[in-house]
Design an enzyme around this catalytic site. Structure first.
Site, PDB file in Angstrom:
ATOM      1  N   HIS A 105       0.832  -1.197   0.000  1.00 28.28           N
ATOM      2  CA  HIS A 105       0.000   0.000   0.000  1.00 28.28           C
ATOM      3  C   HIS A 105       0.871   1.252   0.000  1.00 28.28           C
ATOM      4  O   HIS A 105       2.106   1.171   0.013  1.00 28.28           O
ATOM      5  CB  HIS A 105      -0.947   0.002   1.203  1.00 28.28           C
ATOM      6  CG  HIS A 105      -0.262  -0.219   2.520  1.00 28.28           C
ATOM      7  ND1 HIS A 105      -0.095  -1.470   3.073  1.00 28.28           N
ATOM      8  CD2 HIS A 105       0.308   0.642   3.401  1.00 28.28           C
ATOM      9  CE1 HIS A 105       0.544  -1.373   4.231  1.00 28.28           C
ATOM     10  NE2 HIS A 105       0.793  -0.099   4.451  1.00 28.28           N
ATOM     11  N   TYR A 124      -3.419   3.652   2.218  1.00 23.51           N
ATOM     12  CA  TYR A 124      -4.459   3.233   1.280  1.00 23.51           C
ATOM     13  C   TYR A 124      -3.864   2.286   0.243  1.00 23.51           C
ATOM     14  O   TYR A 124      -2.688   2.400  -0.108  1.00 23.51           O
ATOM     15  CB  TYR A 124      -5.081   4.433   0.554  1.00 23.51           C
ATOM     16  CG  TYR A 124      -5.940   5.297   1.440  1.00 23.51           C
ATOM     17  CD1 TYR A 124      -7.296   5.026   1.604  1.00 23.51           C
ATOM     18  CD2 TYR A 124      -5.394   6.376   2.129  1.00 23.51           C
ATOM     19  CE1 TYR A 124      -8.091   5.815   2.434  1.00 23.51           C
ATOM     20  CE2 TYR A 124      -6.178   7.171   2.957  1.00 23.51           C
ATOM     21  CZ  TYR A 124      -7.524   6.875   3.103  1.00 23.51           C
ATOM     22  OH  TYR A 124      -8.302   7.653   3.930  1.00 23.51           O
ATOM     23  N   CYS A 162      -9.181  -7.596   6.059  1.00 21.10           N
ATOM     24  CA  CYS A 162      -9.055  -6.139   6.022  1.00 21.10           C
ATOM     25  C   CYS A 162     -10.429  -5.513   6.221  1.00 21.10           C
ATOM     26  O   CYS A 162     -11.405  -5.904   5.573  1.00 21.10           O
ATOM     27  CB  CYS A 162      -8.469  -5.682   4.689  1.00 21.10           C
ATOM     28  SG  CYS A 162      -8.032  -3.912   4.681  1.00 21.10           S
TER      29      CYS A 162
END
Length: 279
Positions: A71, A89, A245
């Site tokens: 990420h 993100y 997640c």
């Protein structure tokens, strides 16, 4: 052409040819230790609080340079915050996509970075650095992935699922079962994309779970339970990995549930080799 100009013409042709080759070469843009600013090129609204944000890379042939499963960090100075705010993100694009990267972001009332990104106008910039994270997907690293995602926790899962399906042509035979939990039907992000991938690939299956299901709903209802995990995801084995997640309370519940079903206990901070890996 005069003969005395010939050497200069040869040099100029070589320089122009080299420049053309350089421009046609894909260059990795990310820097792990330095923030860089990227321009918001496009915003695609999905709902009242969710959008896909497309950021422009310096050149049309550039790639982000993000290994599958990792990420990036976004940073911004937020009014009222004592120091720069940084959040992680996972792009829904990959290095197959040149010249840009896409972020799927849901804006929360208390989310500093998500609200900041939502406020950006096309042409404004966002600070980004990376790659980050312990997960790096490689083809056939396991026989079977079980995935549990909640809300925007779908982003790292989608990145890995797409990589697996792209790799079919070169021998990736990994199976994937995804439990995707949301509150309402309209909260199911990228459902059309997921359904299209499942229809295209027989080794990928998606199982939806809703807190508030509509009439005649055939998927799961409520929260993801140990029974759902047991019936939809692969049983514990040395060649199986569970990926999780979602919101912190969900991740904590899934750690407890998977341990109770016989998977190896998840660590506070996941390592690549863990059987239960939490993003």
């Amino acid at each position: 052409m005069k003969s005395e100009w010939l050497p200069y013409a040869v040099v100029l042709a070589a320089v122009l040819g080299g420049w053309k080759v350089y421009n046609a070469t894909s260059k990795k843009v990310l820097k792990p230790n330095d923030f860089q600013e990227f321009e918001l090129k496009e915003k695609t609204i999905l709902s009242h609080n969710t959008a896909i944000y497309r950021f422009k890379l310096p050149r049309a042939n550039d790639i982000l340079g993000l290994p599958i499963g990792q990420h990036i960090s976004l940073a911004a100075t937020i009014a009222g915050q004592p120091k720069e705010v940084v959040r992680s993100y996972t792009p829904i694009s990959s290095d197959e996509d040149k010249g840009y990267f896409d972020l799927l972001i849901k804006s929360y009332p208390t989310g500093n970075i998500s609200k900041h990104v939502a406020s950006l106008m096309v042409g404004q910039h966002m600070k980004v650095k990376g790659p980050k994270g312990a997960m790096v997907y490689t083809p056939n690293m396991v026989r079977h992935f079980g995935m549990i995602a909640g809300g925007t926790g779908i982003t790292p899962m989608l990145q890995i699922i797409k990589a697996i399906i792209r790799g079919r042509a070169t021998g990736d035979v990994t199976e994937v079962d995804l439990l995707f939990a949301n509150v309402n039907p309209e909260d199911i992000l990228l459902k059309e994309d997921l359904d299209a991938l499942a229809a295209k690939d027989g080794k990928f299956r998606v199982h939806y779970v809703l807190n508030n299901p509509p009439e005649k709903w055939t998927g799961g209802v409520g929260f993801v339970t140990p029974d759902m995990i047991k019936s939809k995801l692969p049983a514990p084995a040395s060649d199986v990995k569970i990926l999780v997640c979602g919101p912190p309370p969900m991740v904590a519940a899934m750690k407890k549930a998977t341990e109770g079903l016989g998977y190896t206990k998840a660590r506070p901070v996941s390592k690549l080799e863990d059987q239960v890996f939490c993003f």
